[in-house]
Design an enzyme around this catalytic site. Structure first.
Site, PDB file in Angstrom:
ATOM      1  N   ARG A 169       0.837  -1.155   0.107  1.00 24.94           N
ATOM      2  CA  ARG A 169       0.003  -0.105   0.222  1.00 24.94           C
ATOM      3  C   ARG A 169       0.749   1.308  -0.048  1.00 24.94           C
ATOM      4  O   ARG A 169       0.485   2.213   0.547  1.00 24.94           O
ATOM      5  CB  ARG A 169      -0.992   0.063   1.207  1.00 24.94           C
ATOM      6  CG  ARG A 169      -1.920  -0.907   1.100  1.00 24.94           C
ATOM      7  CD  ARG A 169      -2.901  -0.744   0.215  1.00 24.94           C
ATOM      8  NE  ARG A 169      -3.716  -2.125  -0.188  1.00 24.94           N
ATOM      9  CZ  ARG A 169      -4.676  -2.417   0.147  1.00 24.94           C
ATOM     10  NH1 ARG A 169      -5.580  -1.221   0.497  1.00 24.94           N
ATOM     11  NH2 ARG A 169      -5.526  -3.355  -0.489  1.00 24.94           N
ATOM     12  N   SER A 214     -10.341   0.766   2.760  1.00 25.83           N
ATOM     13  CA  SER A 214      -9.769   0.477   4.397  1.00 25.83           C
ATOM     14  C   SER A 214      -9.356   1.760   4.697  1.00 25.83           C
ATOM     15  O   SER A 214      -8.481   2.573   3.888  1.00 25.83           O
ATOM     16  CB  SER A 214      -8.829  -0.596   3.931  1.00 25.83           C
ATOM     17  OG  SER A 214      -9.119  -1.704   3.318  1.00 25.83           O
ATOM     18  N   GLU A 239      -4.815   4.812   5.898  1.00 22.68           N
ATOM     19  CA  GLU A 239      -4.456   4.677   4.486  1.00 22.68           C
ATOM     20  C   GLU A 239      -4.850   5.926   3.588  1.00 22.68           C
ATOM     21  O   GLU A 239      -3.954   6.293   2.803  1.00 22.68           O
ATOM     22  CB  GLU A 239      -5.178   3.330   3.927  1.00 22.68           C
ATOM     23  CG  GLU A 239      -4.194   3.027   2.842  1.00 22.68           C
ATOM     24  CD  GLU A 239      -4.948   1.730   2.194  1.00 22.68           C
ATOM     25  OE1 GLU A 239      -4.056   1.327   1.237  1.00 22.68           O
ATOM     26  OE2 GLU A 239      -6.060   1.421   2.340  1.00 22.68           O
TER      27      GLU A 239
HETATM   28  N1  EPU Z   1     -12.356  -8.992   9.703  1.00 26.67           N
HETATM   29  C1  EPU Z   1     -12.981  -8.846  10.890  1.00 26.67           C
HETATM   30  N2  EPU Z   1     -14.187  -7.918  10.675  1.00 26.67           N
HETATM   31  C2  EPU Z   1     -14.595  -7.325   9.752  1.00 26.67           C
HETATM   32  C3  EPU Z   1     -13.768  -7.505   8.540  1.00 26.67           C
HETATM   33  C4  EPU Z   1     -12.691  -8.464   8.526  1.00 26.67           C
HETATM   34  O1  EPU Z   1     -12.403  -9.353  11.955  1.00 26.67           O
HETATM   35  O2  EPU Z   1     -15.417  -6.278   9.897  1.00 26.67           O
HETATM   36  C5  EPU Z   1     -11.323  -9.704   9.683  1.00 26.67           C
HETATM   37  C6  EPU Z   1     -11.523 -11.408   9.297  1.00 26.67           C
HETATM   38  O3  EPU Z   1     -10.979 -12.249  10.092  1.00 26.67           O
HETATM   39  C7  EPU Z   1     -11.011 -11.545   8.178  1.00 26.67           C
HETATM   40  C8  EPU Z   1     -10.051 -10.494   8.032  1.00 26.67           C
HETATM   41  O4  EPU Z   1     -10.283  -9.591   8.984  1.00 26.67           O
HETATM   42  O5  EPU Z   1     -10.890 -12.815   7.753  1.00 26.67           O
HETATM   43  C9  EPU Z   1      -9.447 -10.053   6.766  1.00 26.67           C
HETATM   44  O6  EPU Z   1     -10.540  -9.416   6.117  1.00 26.67           O
HETATM   45  P1  EPU Z   1     -10.565  -9.143   4.593  1.00 26.67           P
HETATM   46  O7  EPU Z   1     -10.400 -10.282   3.612  1.00 26.67           O
HETATM   47  O8  EPU Z   1     -11.923  -8.285   4.187  1.00 26.67           O
HETATM   48  O9  EPU Z   1      -9.300  -8.240   4.323  1.00 26.67           O
HETATM   49  P2  EPU Z   1      -8.582  -7.042   4.935  1.00 26.67           P
HETATM   50  O10 EPU Z   1      -7.441  -7.446   5.440  1.00 26.67           O
HETATM   51  O11 EPU Z   1      -9.651  -6.407   5.883  1.00 26.67           O
HETATM   52  C10 EPU Z   1      -7.193  -6.177   2.837  1.00 26.67           C
HETATM   53  C11 EPU Z   1      -7.451  -4.927   2.044  1.00 26.67           C
HETATM   54  C12 EPU Z   1      -8.584  -4.689   1.179  1.00 26.67           C
HETATM   55  C13 EPU Z   1      -8.606  -5.833   0.206  1.00 26.67           C
HETATM   56  C14 EPU Z   1      -8.897  -7.178   1.003  1.00 26.67           C
HETATM   57  C15 EPU Z   1      -8.681  -8.623   0.098  1.00 26.67           C
HETATM   58  C16 EPU Z   1      -5.914  -3.475   3.151  1.00 26.67           C
HETATM   59  C17 EPU Z   1      -5.753  -2.198   4.172  1.00 26.67           C
HETATM   60  N3  EPU Z   1      -7.151  -3.905   2.839  1.00 26.67           N
HETATM   61  O12 EPU Z   1      -8.499  -5.901   3.670  1.00 26.67           O
HETATM   62  O13 EPU Z   1      -8.332  -3.515   0.562  1.00 26.67           O
HETATM   63  O14 EPU Z   1      -9.784  -5.682  -0.526  1.00 26.67           O
HETATM   64  O15 EPU Z   1      -7.777  -7.208   1.924  1.00 26.67           O
HETATM   65  O16 EPU Z   1      -7.449  -8.505  -0.253  1.00 26.67           O
HETATM   66  O17 EPU Z   1      -4.908  -4.091   2.990  1.00 26.67           O
HETATM   67  C18 EPU Z   1      -9.062  -1.275   0.251  1.00 26.67           C
HETATM   68  O18 EPU Z   1      -7.929  -1.078   0.276  1.00 26.67           O
HETATM   69  O19 EPU Z   1      -9.891  -0.318   0.220  1.00 26.67           O
HETATM   70  C19 EPU Z   1      -9.293  -2.416   0.135  1.00 26.67           C
HETATM   71  C20 EPU Z   1     -10.860  -2.817   0.640  1.00 26.67           C
END
Ligand code: EPU
Length: 346
Positions: free
Chosen positions: A168, A242, A338
């Site tokens: 990022r 995010s 971010e």
């Molecule tokens: N989770 C929670 N609560 C929530 C949402 C998620 O506990 O409300 C936990 C769950 O355990 C889940 C884990 O977080 O398994 C990961 O969640 P998710 O797969 O949605 O991914 P993220 O790490 O929260 C990152 C990116 C996203 C991208 C996804 C998929 C960052 C800052 N964000 O989110 O990017 O779509 O991975 O690769 O790295 C964005 O940048 O706007 C964005 C959406």
């Protein structure tokens, strides 16, 4: 070059914050860029926070008006630059809509971007924040960035290895945020599809769709389904995706943390580094679905701050500080924001 004065930026930022730009210039062609070069736009007006380049406005939070000029990058164009047996080199202009471009590549039979489907915003922002999702980052396929260097007034080509890419992040975002106006990206895409299914949620989505050997369009479809289910649509409720990065910490510290919080998701990045889930920690602190005035945290995803209508940028920023503080107090982890903040941060 199309210009206007006293323009509300509400339609130009996905947080829907009502800031006002003193002037706005629409950059719609390379002729417009040449006009800028001729004016030798001083980089200092960006350094002092008077001026701003805006793409889709999907990763910015305005905490003040823009006293100078907003340059709205709307330069369009997609070009096949080079083709060999295995791959193509595509030049895509910064003002193209990212998701439409991804769909176009899939229709052409060019692969590599399917996991990055449905990311809001325009192409120019993609190298800025090294967009990434579901196991792929744009830096995986990006060969170079063409940009106007405000310092020299020249149009330059910056090779991927000189873009300072990391999770990022890039030199365009952190080390030299005011130096370049991104004009286009050169992307190397493959003609033979190789699925990237390391993100477990993607493989399970494809199973739920009863697909065993997915094609690129099916992977794209699965990503779209996951995003539509998990993330609030900025067209329905204003947000910038995010709001925090997932923190990276040392493996030992991650083990220590997990011993106190067994359910904590920890992803191994390397032997030394682990990534934590900011969303999980924020949800554990009770913020998911929280609302104060019109600033809130999405009910769908704890990492996404939302504007229910009339929140100011500062109200959203204040909420983010409270969230970061509670995560710091409970887990000892510092969350890093971010989106770019435009305006004063007291
Ligand atoms: N989770 C929670 N609560 C929530 C949402 C998620 O506990 O409300 C936990 C769950 O355990 C889940 C884990 O977080 O398994 C990961 O969640 P998710 O797969 O949605 O991914 P993220 O790490 O929260 C990152 C990116 C996203 C991208 C996804 C998929 C960052 C800052 N964000 O989110 O990017 O779509 O991975 O690769 O790295 C964005 O940048 O706007 C964005 C959406």
């Amino acid at each position: 070059m199309k210009t206007a004065a006293d323009i509300s930026l509400k339609p130009f930022n996905s947080f829907g914050v009502n800031a006002v730009a003193n002037n706005m210039h629409w950059l719609e062609s390379m002729d417009d860029v040449q006009q800028l070069q001729a004016q030798s736009q001083p980089a200092s007006s960006f350094d002092t926070g008077a001026d701003l380049v805006l793409g889709g406005g999907s990763n910015i939070l305005f905490t003040s008006d823009v006293p100078g000029t907003v340059y709205l990058n709307r330069i369009r164009g997609r070009n096949l630059v080079e083709e060999d047996g295995d791959s193509v080199l595509i030049e895509v202009a910064a003002g193209e809509n990212w998701h439409e471009f991804v769909l176009w590549t899939l229709n052409q039979g060019y692969y590599g971007l399917e996991n990055l489907s449905l990311i809001p915003g325009l192409v120019g922002a993609a190298p800025m924040q090294n967009i990434g999702a579901y196991g792929v980052e744009i830096s995986n396929v990006l060969e170079s960035v063409k940009a106007l260097d405000w310092q020299s007034g020249q149009i330059v080509s910056i090779k991927s290895e000189d873009c300072g890419f990391s999770y990022r992040d890039s030199r365009f975002k952190s080390t030299e945020p005011d130096r370049f106006l991104i004009l286009s990206c050169h992307l190397r895409l493959l003609k033979n599809f190789k699925p990237e299914l390391s993100y477990t949620g993607l493989a399970s989505e494809l199973s739920a769709m009863n697909i065993k050997n997915p094609g690129a369009k099916e992977v794209s479809e699965a990503v779209i389904r996951i995003r539509q289910r998990k993330l609030p649509d900025p067209a329905v409720i204003a947000n910038a995706g995010s709001f925090f990065k997932n923190p990276e910490i040392g493996t030992d510290r991650a083990e220590e943390l997990r011993s106190g919080h067994e359910a904590m998701p920890v992803y191994r990045v390397s032997d030394e580094i682990c990534k934590l889930s900011a969303a999980w920690m924020i949800e554990q602190c009770g913020w998911k679905g929280f609302r104060q005035g019109d600033a809130g945290v999405s009910r769908d995803h704890a990492l996404v701050l939302v504007n229910h209508g009339q929140a100011s940028g500062f109200e959203i920023l204040e909420l983010s500080w409270s969230i970061a503080k509670s995560v710091q107090d409970r887990f000892g982890i510092t969350l890093v924001r971010e989106p770019q903040v435009f305006g004063a941060i007291p």
